[in-house]
Design a protein around this motif. Structure first.
Motif, short mmCIF file in Angstrom:
data_model
loop_
_atom_site.label_atom_id
_atom_site.label_comp_id
_atom_site.label_asym_id
_atom_site.label_seq_id
_atom_site.Cartn_x
_atom_site.Cartn_y
_atom_site.Cartn_z
N PRO A 42 48.70 74.33 -8.95
CA PRO A 42 48.00 74.88 -10.13
C PRO A 42 46.49 74.76 -9.95
O PRO A 42 45.98 73.81 -9.35
CB PRO A 42 48.47 73.97 -11.28
CG PRO A 42 49.72 73.31 -10.77
CD PRO A 42 49.50 73.15 -9.30
N THR A 43 45.80 75.74 -10.49
CA THR A 43 44.33 75.73 -10.47
C THR A 43 43.82 75.75 -11.91
O THR A 43 44.58 76.06 -12.84
CB THR A 43 43.79 76.93 -9.68
OG1 THR A 43 44.35 78.14 -10.23
CG2 THR A 43 44.15 76.82 -8.22
N PRO A 44 42.56 75.43 -12.15
CA PRO A 44 42.04 75.35 -13.52
C PRO A 44 42.22 76.65 -14.30
O PRO A 44 42.07 77.74 -13.75
CB PRO A 44 40.57 75.02 -13.32
CG PRO A 44 40.52 74.30 -12.01
CD PRO A 44 41.54 74.99 -11.16
N ILE A 45 42.51 76.52 -15.61
CA ILE A 45 42.58 77.70 -16.47
C ILE A 45 41.24 77.97 -17.14
O ILE A 45 41.11 78.91 -17.92
CB ILE A 45 43.70 77.56 -17.53
CG1 ILE A 45 43.49 76.32 -18.40
CG2 ILE A 45 45.05 77.54 -16.87
CD1 ILE A 45 44.49 76.19 -19.53
N GLY A 46 40.26 77.17 -16.81
CA GLY A 46 38.92 77.35 -17.38
C GLY A 46 37.97 76.28 -16.88
O GLY A 46 37.02 76.55 -16.16
N THR A 63 46.88 81.30 -32.70
CA THR A 63 46.29 81.90 -31.51
C THR A 63 45.34 80.88 -30.88
O THR A 63 44.59 80.20 -31.57
CB THR A 63 45.51 83.18 -31.84
OG1 THR A 63 44.40 82.87 -32.67
CG2 THR A 63 46.40 84.21 -32.51
N ALA A 64 45.42 80.78 -29.57
CA ALA A 64 44.53 79.90 -28.81
C ALA A 64 43.82 80.78 -27.77
O ALA A 64 44.46 81.57 -27.09
CB ALA A 64 45.32 78.81 -28.12
N ARG A 65 42.51 80.63 -27.68
CA ARG A 65 41.79 81.46 -26.70
C ARG A 65 40.81 80.62 -25.90
O ARG A 65 40.34 79.57 -26.34
CB ARG A 65 41.05 82.61 -27.39
CG ARG A 65 39.82 82.21 -28.15
CD ARG A 65 39.10 83.43 -28.73
NE ARG A 65 37.82 83.06 -29.32
CZ ARG A 65 36.67 83.08 -28.67
NH1 ARG A 65 36.64 83.45 -27.41
NH2 ARG A 65 35.55 82.72 -29.27
N GLU A 66 40.54 81.09 -24.70
CA GLU A 66 39.56 80.46 -23.81
C GLU A 66 39.87 78.95 -23.65
O GLU A 66 38.95 78.12 -23.72
CB GLU A 66 38.14 80.66 -24.35
CG GLU A 66 37.69 82.10 -24.39
CD GLU A 66 37.57 82.71 -23.01
OE1 GLU A 66 36.49 82.62 -22.40
OE2 GLU A 66 38.57 83.27 -22.51
N LEU A 67 41.13 78.64 -23.43
CA LEU A 67 41.54 77.24 -23.34
C LEU A 67 40.81 76.50 -22.24
O LEU A 67 40.65 77.00 -21.13
CB LEU A 67 43.06 77.15 -23.12
CG LEU A 67 43.90 77.52 -24.34
CD1 LEU A 67 45.37 77.70 -23.96
CD2 LEU A 67 43.77 76.46 -25.44
N THR A 68 40.35 75.31 -22.57
CA THR A 68 39.61 74.35 -21.74
C THR A 68 38.17 74.80 -21.45
O THR A 68 37.43 74.08 -20.79
CB THR A 68 40.31 74.02 -20.40
OG1 THR A 68 40.12 75.04 -19.45
CG2 THR A 68 41.80 73.74 -20.59
N LEU A 77 36.81 73.36 -14.61
CA LEU A 77 37.08 72.92 -13.23
C LEU A 77 37.62 71.50 -13.17
O LEU A 77 38.28 71.11 -12.20
CB LEU A 77 35.82 73.04 -12.38
CG LEU A 77 35.42 74.48 -12.01
CD1 LEU A 77 34.06 74.47 -11.31
CD2 LEU A 77 36.47 75.12 -11.13
N GLU A 78 37.37 70.70 -14.21
CA GLU A 78 37.88 69.33 -14.23
C GLU A 78 39.38 69.28 -14.51
O GLU A 78 39.98 68.20 -14.48
CB GLU A 78 37.11 68.49 -15.25
CG GLU A 78 35.66 68.27 -14.84
CD GLU A 78 34.88 67.43 -15.84
OE1 GLU A 78 35.46 67.04 -16.89
OE2 GLU A 78 33.70 67.16 -15.58
N ASP A 79 39.99 70.43 -14.79
CA ASP A 79 41.46 70.50 -14.89
C ASP A 79 42.10 70.21 -13.54
O ASP A 79 43.29 69.87 -13.47
CB ASP A 79 41.91 71.90 -15.33
CG ASP A 79 41.53 72.25 -16.75
OD1 ASP A 79 41.23 71.32 -17.52
OD2 ASP A 79 41.54 73.44 -17.09
N MET A 80 41.38 70.36 -12.48
CA MET A 80 41.91 70.17 -11.12
C MET A 80 42.26 68.70 -10.91
O MET A 80 41.48 67.81 -11.25
CB MET A 80 40.86 70.61 -10.10
CG MET A 80 41.40 70.92 -8.74
SD MET A 80 42.34 72.45 -8.74
CE MET A 80 42.59 72.63 -6.97
N THR A 81 43.44 68.43 -10.36
CA THR A 81 43.85 67.05 -10.12
C THR A 81 43.37 66.58 -8.74
O THR A 81 43.11 67.38 -7.85
CB THR A 81 45.37 66.89 -10.21
OG1 THR A 81 45.99 67.58 -9.09
CG2 THR A 81 45.92 67.44 -11.51
#
Length: 286
Positions: free
Chosen positions: A19-23, A195-200, A25-29
């Motif tokens: 998986p890569t970030p959905i917005g 509705t959720a938008r532009e998550l993270t 970059l700190e989503d990256m493990t």
């Protein structure tokens, strides 16, 4: 029958689903970064997009394009490399591979050929939206992108609206209003929706409420960014006993799920074949 022992010696290479970030970059493990460094080749949905990610983390692993339009040609090529002992990471532009992105056919062929498929956990928009929606998180039904038009789209919406599970849809900003309107035509005004938008990302936002309210919000506020739509499940008549105590509990349960009292009373009244006034009196009786 197929048993996979992911981390035992194998004469073939392994296919890593990263998986890569959905917005953000700190989503990256840490593990995802290390794995992208360690593999021999990265199969990317868009090599230009993935190059930006690799540059950010100072990763210089070679890329090869793998997307919806070249998958027929590319899958045999990637399988052959895996059989030669080459380790390959597959990534999409954002989020988890194979979820509304290319990848499932490569996974299926790798399994068929006895190649280990190793998934990494990480960012996914559907679960991120669900856990913050305030709606019942389980059971849930993930649909992804709806068909854009026609009879099939109508059937998809009908199926989603009539499910008892919380449902999750992906949508573009250009079709959010139409999708909300289509859901409203089947579900009525008071079904709870988020509705959720532009998550993270910095402009992350949630709009929660009855569908008529959410739709009106987007009439007045121009939809921007990629959307996840979370739809509350439909109550079933068979779930509700017409005993007054149970009716009160069911009304309260809907209120706890985010319904306004008036909408909850209307919903339960329809389900138990009573008037709104009757259910109102039952709910408010001492």
């Amino acid at each position: 029958m197929n048993e996979q022992k992911s981390f035992q010696d194998n004469s073939f290479g392994s296919l890593f689903l990263i998986p890569t970030p959905i917005g953000n970059l700190e989503d990256m493990t840490f593990r995802a970064v290390r794995q992208l460094e360690d593999v021999d080749l990265i199969a990317a949905e868009d090599t230009r997009n993935t190059k930006n990610l690799l540059n950010h983390f100072k990763i210089d692993t070679t890329q090869i394009s793998f997307h919806e339009h070249n998958k027929v040609q590319r899958i045999p090529e990637l399988i052959e490399k895996l059989k030669k002992g080459i380790n390959i990471a597959q990534v999409s532009d954002a989020g988890t591979p194979s979820i509304s992105d290319p990848g499932k056919e490569l996974v299926q062929e790798a399994i068929k050929q006895g190649i280990n498929v190793i998934p990494l956990p990480g960012a996914t928009a559907s679960i991120t939206a669900l856990i913050a929606s305030g709606l019942v998180p389980q059971p849930f039904y993930f649909y992804g992108f709806l068909t854009r038009k026609g009879k099939q789209r109508n059937e998809e919406i009908e199926d989603i609206v009539n499910r008892v599970e919380t449902s999750i849809i992906y949508e573009s900003p250009f079709r959010v209003l139409k999708t909300l309107d289509d859901i409203r035509k089947v579900a009525g005004d008071d079904r709870q929706i988020v509705t959720a938008r532009e998550l993270t990302k910095i402009h992350e936002s949630f709009v929660r409420g009855a569908i008529k309210e959410v739709k009106q919000w987007f009439v007045e506020h121009d939809p921007k960014g990629e959307f996840v739509i979370v739809v509350s499940g439909k109550k079933q008549v068979s779930e509700i006993n017409v005993d007054n105590t149970d009716i009160k509990k069911e009304v309260q349960a809907l209120i706890d799920d985010g319904y306004k009292p008036k909408a909850a009373i209307k919903e339960i009244a329809n389900l138990v074949n009573k008037s709104k006034n009757e259910v109102y009196d039952i709910y408010h009786e001492l």
